[in-house]
Motif scaffolding. Structure first.
Motif, PDB file in Angstrom:
ATOM      1  N   ILE A  32      -7.901  14.995 -25.737  1.00  0.00           N
ATOM      2  CA  ILE A  32      -9.178  14.939 -25.009  1.00  0.00           C
ATOM      3  C   ILE A  32      -9.328  13.524 -24.446  1.00  0.00           C
ATOM      4  CG2 ILE A  32     -10.279  16.709 -26.426  1.00  0.00           C
ATOM      5  CD1 ILE A  32     -11.743  14.455 -27.917  1.00  0.00           C
ATOM      6  N   LEU A  34     -11.692  10.626 -24.535  1.00  0.00           N
ATOM      7  CA  LEU A  34     -12.734  10.295 -25.508  1.00  0.00           C
ATOM      8  C   LEU A  34     -13.814   9.419 -24.887  1.00  0.00           C
ATOM      9  CD1 LEU A  34     -13.283  10.732 -28.572  1.00  0.00           C
ATOM     10  CD2 LEU A  34     -12.246   8.472 -28.920  1.00  0.00           C
ATOM     11  N   ILE A 189     -15.288  16.818 -17.954  1.00  0.00           N
ATOM     12  CA  ILE A 189     -13.929  16.363 -18.298  1.00  0.00           C
ATOM     13  C   ILE A 189     -13.087  17.561 -18.714  1.00  0.00           C
ATOM     14  CG2 ILE A 189     -14.333  13.948 -18.893  1.00  0.00           C
ATOM     15  CD1 ILE A 189     -14.676  14.795 -21.825  1.00  0.00           C
TER      16      ILE A 189
HETATM   17  N1  ADE Z   1     -14.442  13.934 -25.189  1.00  0.00           N
HETATM   18  C1  ADE Z   1     -15.274  13.627 -26.181  1.00  0.00           C
HETATM   19  N2  ADE Z   1     -15.664  12.376 -26.385  1.00  0.00           N
HETATM   20  C2  ADE Z   1     -16.517  12.099 -27.397  1.00  0.00           C
HETATM   21  N3  ADE Z   1     -17.032  12.988 -28.233  1.00  0.00           N
HETATM   22  C3  ADE Z   1     -16.653  14.249 -28.040  1.00  0.00           C
HETATM   23  N4  ADE Z   1     -16.991  15.365 -28.698  1.00  0.00           N
HETATM   24  C4  ADE Z   1     -16.355  16.375 -28.134  1.00  0.00           C
HETATM   25  N5  ADE Z   1     -15.589  15.965 -27.109  1.00  0.00           N
HETATM   26  C5  ADE Z   1     -15.766  14.629 -27.032  1.00  0.00           C
END
Ligand code: ADE
Ligand code: PRP
Length: 206
Positions: A32, A34, A189
């Motif tokens: 992901i 962040l 995102i």
């Molecule tokens: N991309 C992200 N950044 C921070 N917290 C998150 N919780 C879920 N996805 C996240």
């Protein structure tokens, strides 16, 4: 063993504020971007508070509710930008003074295992019969927001809107169901998989 991919970031325009989010693996083949809102400074916090308030103000909320931990700065900045004063935080730590709390169990994409979301019953008079906007930093699986909505509604409040800085991928739409229509965001995102030695966004999550 596969070697780790080189560090990479995801550039993002958050309603006119440019950020570079680090791409962080949360499983061997899945990452992901962040957004640690507490690492982005007070100007970013003020900016997202003001931009979310622009979207939420027409809903005429009486009060803002946010979930610990990273929903706290968002709740404060949105409350300030709406010209309101009080806000309610759904806590995660089982404090002594929270013995009498409503509880929802949640599982967020960024935390291991189950967590508990707690609404202090002492805060319920601030919510009962009120028009509430629920805010958070990110919605991904939708579990955290679903838990927040259940707690707020159990206290007799009307959820008139949801404000998140970022929506991530699409799972949250199914999890929230009809409540997905209440969501206002500032940016989106994707999620990532490895391809040719780098992280590439998953097309269906863009
Ligand atoms: N991309 C992200 N950044 C921070 N917290 C998150 N919780 C879920 N996805 C996240
Ligand atoms: O849609 P979801 O999959 O539930 O993910 C979104 C949640 O994930 C993060 O919280 P996290 O549980 O990591 O905890 P924190 O805010 O306490 O750091 C974020 O602050 C959201 O609340």
């Amino acid at each position: 063993m596969t070697s780790p991919l080189p560090p990479q970031t995801w550039p993002l325009d958050v309603a006119g504020f440019a950020v570079e989010l680090p791409i962080v693996p949360i499983k061997p083949d899945f990452a992901i971007s962040l957004m640690m809102v507490i690492d982005l400074g007070v100007r970013f916090g003020e900016h997202v508070g003001a931009e979310l308030a622009k979207k939420l103000a027409p809903l005429k909320p009486d009060i803002v509710v946010g979930a610990a931990t990273l929903g706290i700065p968002i709740a404060i900045e949105v409350t300030r930008a709406l010209g309101l004063d009080r806000y309610v935080i759904l806590q995660k730590s089982p404090k002594i003074h929270l013995a009498d709390a409503r509880v929802q169990t949640i599982t967020s994409i960024t935390s291991k295992g189950e967590q508990r979301l707690l609404l202090d019953r002492a805060a319920e008079p601030l919510l009962t019969g009120k028009r509430v906007v629920v805010v958070d930093d990110v919605v991904a699986s939708g579990s955290s927001l679903a838990g927040s909505l259940a707690l707020v509604r159990a206290s007799g409040a009307e959820v008139v809107g949801i404000g998140v800085v970022l929506t991530e991928a699409n799972e949250w739409r199914d999890v929230l169901g009809a409540d997905a229509a209440l969501v206002h965001d500032l940016a989106h995102i994707p999620q990532f998989v490895p391809a040719d030695g780098r992280w590439e966004p998953i097309a269906s999550t863009l």
